[in-house]
Every structure is written in structure tokens, then in C-alpha cells.
Design an enzyme around this catalytic site. Structure first.
Site, mmCIF file in Angstrom:
data_model
loop_
_atom_site.group_PDB
_atom_site.id
_atom_site.type_symbol
_atom_site.label_atom_id
_atom_site.label_comp_id
_atom_site.label_asym_id
_atom_site.label_seq_id
_atom_site.Cartn_x
_atom_site.Cartn_y
_atom_site.Cartn_z
ATOM 1 N N LEU A 1 0.870 -1.159 0.000
ATOM 2 C CA LEU A 1 0.000 0.000 0.000
ATOM 3 C C LEU A 1 0.914 1.217 0.000
ATOM 4 O O LEU A 1 1.959 1.221 0.661
ATOM 5 C CB LEU A 1 -0.895 0.028 1.248
ATOM 6 C CG LEU A 1 -2.142 -0.855 1.249
ATOM 7 C CD1 LEU A 1 -2.782 -0.847 2.639
ATOM 8 C CD2 LEU A 1 -3.153 -0.394 0.203
ATOM 9 N N ASP A 2 0.540 2.263 -0.749
ATOM 10 C CA ASP A 2 1.344 3.475 -0.771
ATOM 11 C C ASP A 2 1.555 4.007 0.643
ATOM 12 O O ASP A 2 0.760 3.736 1.550
ATOM 13 C CB ASP A 2 0.641 4.559 -1.596
ATOM 14 C CG ASP A 2 0.510 4.179 -3.060
ATOM 15 O OD1 ASP A 2 1.329 3.371 -3.523
ATOM 16 O OD2 ASP A 2 -0.412 4.691 -3.722
ATOM 17 N N THR A 3 2.598 4.795 0.808
ATOM 18 C CA THR A 3 2.907 5.368 2.115
ATOM 19 C C THR A 3 1.711 6.107 2.713
ATOM 20 O O THR A 3 1.411 5.974 3.902
ATOM 21 C CB THR A 3 4.097 6.337 1.995
ATOM 22 O OG1 THR A 3 5.200 5.656 1.391
ATOM 23 C CG2 THR A 3 4.516 6.849 3.360
ATOM 24 N N SER B 1 -1.445 5.696 1.877
ATOM 25 C CA SER B 1 -2.665 4.883 1.882
ATOM 26 C C SER B 1 -2.749 4.064 3.163
ATOM 27 O O SER B 1 -1.745 3.805 3.828
ATOM 28 C CB SER B 1 -2.694 3.956 0.666
ATOM 29 O OG SER B 1 -2.667 4.707 -0.529
#
Length: 254
Positions: free
Chosen positions: A108-110, A112
Site C-alpha cells: 500500500l502506498d505510504t 494509503s
């Protein structure tokens, strides 16, 4: 029986297959005292494998662990970060952080948040991140503006990213919030920053992105209760059955 060295390391729960490949590239792995090369085949019954100068063996393989984490914002979905930023492993107790080979499945993106599986089962990780998998992932996102139904229709049908069309997605409006909108997105693929890139391309940038479920594995269930931000729990037997059913058609090749 011979197998590629990165697969052996992954199967033994030392690291994910991707991390094992990085170990080999960084000259941390030796076979019979000689630096290993990526894709090299070994027979663990005959050959001696060492990492950072320490011999490793299948007998050292820890028990398999399967966790669900509710990732908070600002945390990196890796095992370590050269820049010193907090990682998902930092959210686990000390006894689970080291020596067990636990790693995140996918990313997951930082910025997110939400559902992220952690495990030391290398074969499971390989299967769940394989391009052929079709496990649906559910996201609740907040975007800037109010996308019209025709825009949501384009998103559902697929949008071209770097010359390749995304798979059909389920997209529905949950709520209008002043100058923003809350949407539910269900995807069966996971290209890098896909939701953010599609939303940006359609003219409605993502403000918040939260993954609520991976297939039937949900952050909030009647049996397990609600998983608070930054907390984790072990997957239930029913969730493990679901995962194994989903990946059984994906080959685990050498």
C-alpha cells in the site's frame, strides 16, 4: 531436489522471494562458500546455503504465520527502509519482527491505509502477487470534486495506463461531501498506484485511500471485530481456506 536459490530461501520463511533476490544481488548469499547468482539452482540436501556468513537450513524454518494489519498513513510497506522511515514490521511486537521472515504481501502506498497481509509463507506471497491472481480488493476513497456517472462508467470499463487498459472495475458513489466525493472501488488487479493514477487521469485526484478488504478478508467482521489503525490480528481458519482456494490454480514454478 534442485530448485532456484531464491525459491528455497522463500520456502524456508527467511524472506519473500523478492527480498531473497535482493539478498542475492547484494552478495549476501553464498552456496558452498561461493557467492550465489540469481536463478542458480541448488540441492538443499547436498549444498550448504549461508546468508551473511551464517548457514541456514530447512530445520530452522519457523512456524508459518499469517497476519492482517490495518496499516496507518506514513508507514512503508517494506521490511526495512534505507531512509529510516517506519515500516509495517515496526508495528509488530519485537518477537515477530526478527528471525521469522515475516513480510508484507504486496504494498500500500505510504499515504494509503487499510488491509495488508503479512506472512512468512513465501509460496503464498508469490501466488498472491502473481499476475494471474484474481483476488478482489475493496477500497474506500475520497476524491476531489464530484465525478459524473459517465466518468464512473469510464472507470468501470477500464482506462488506459501506459498503453494498457485496466481490467473492468466496480465503482460506485457512496457519499457526496461538499467539494469531495467518497467512492467504493473493487479491483481484481493491482498496478502501481493504479487507483490514484486513474483518478488523476479522469480529473478527480485522490485525497484519501483506504483498503477495507482483500477478498473476504475484511478489517471489520462479526467474528473478529474491528481492527483498529496500526493493529494486527491472525487470520482466521475460514480466511485461510479462502486464500488457499484462490491461489490453488496458480503454479509455483522454479
Amino acid at each position: 531436489m534442485e530448485a532456484r536459490i531464491q525459491k528455497i530461501i522463500s520456502q524456508w520463511g527467511i524472506a519473500s522471494r523478492r527480498e531473497a533476490e535482493e539478498m542475492i544481488k547484494r552478495s549476501r548469499v553464498k552456496i558452498n562458500g561461493i557467492l550465489a547468482h540469481l536463478g542458480q539452482k541448488v540441492d538443499p540436501q547436498i549444498d550448504t546455503i549461508s546468508i551473511d556468513g551464517q548457514p541456514v537450513s530447512q530445520s530452522q524454518r519457523p512456524s508459518l504465520i499469517y497476519l492482517l494489519l490495518n496499516k496507518p498513513p506514513g508507514v512503508i510497506s517494506t521490511c526495512d527502509d534505507p531512509q529510516g522511515r517506519p515500516t509495517v514490521l515496526d508495528l509488530l511486537p519485537q518477537k515477530l519482527r526478527h528471525g521469522l521472515g515475516i513480510h508484507p504481501v504486496g504494498r500500500l502506498d505510504t499515504d494509503s491505509t487499510g488491509a495488508l497481509i503479512l506472512t512468512n509463507d513465501g509460496d503464498l506471497t508469490f501466488s498472491l502477487t502473481h499476475p494471474s491472481h484474481n483476488i478482489a480488493k475493496t477500497y474506500h476513497i475520497v476524491v476531489q470534486g464530484h465525478p459524473r456517472e459517465v466518468v464512473l462508467g469510464r472507470w468501470r470499463e477500464g482506462v488506459f495506463l501506459e498503453g494498457r487498459k485496466t481490467r473492468p472495475a466496480k465503482v460506485q458513489l457512496i457519499q457526496s461531501l461538499g467539494h469531495q466525493s467518497k467512492l467504493e472501488i473493487i479491483l481484481q488487479e493491482g498496478r502501481n498506484r493504479q487507483i490514484r493514477r486513474v483518478a488523476e487521469q479522469l480529473g478527480y485526484p485522490v485525497i484519501q485511500l483506504h483498503r477495507t478488504a482483500i477478498g473476504s478478508i475484511q478489517l471489520q467482521t462479526l467474528k473478529a471485530g474491528f481492527l483498529s489503525v496500526g493493529d494486527y490480528r491472525h487470520l482466521t481458519p475460514e480466511e485461510m481456506i479462502f486464500l488457499k482456494k484462490q491461489i490453488k490454480q496458480i503454479p509455483i514454478n522454479d
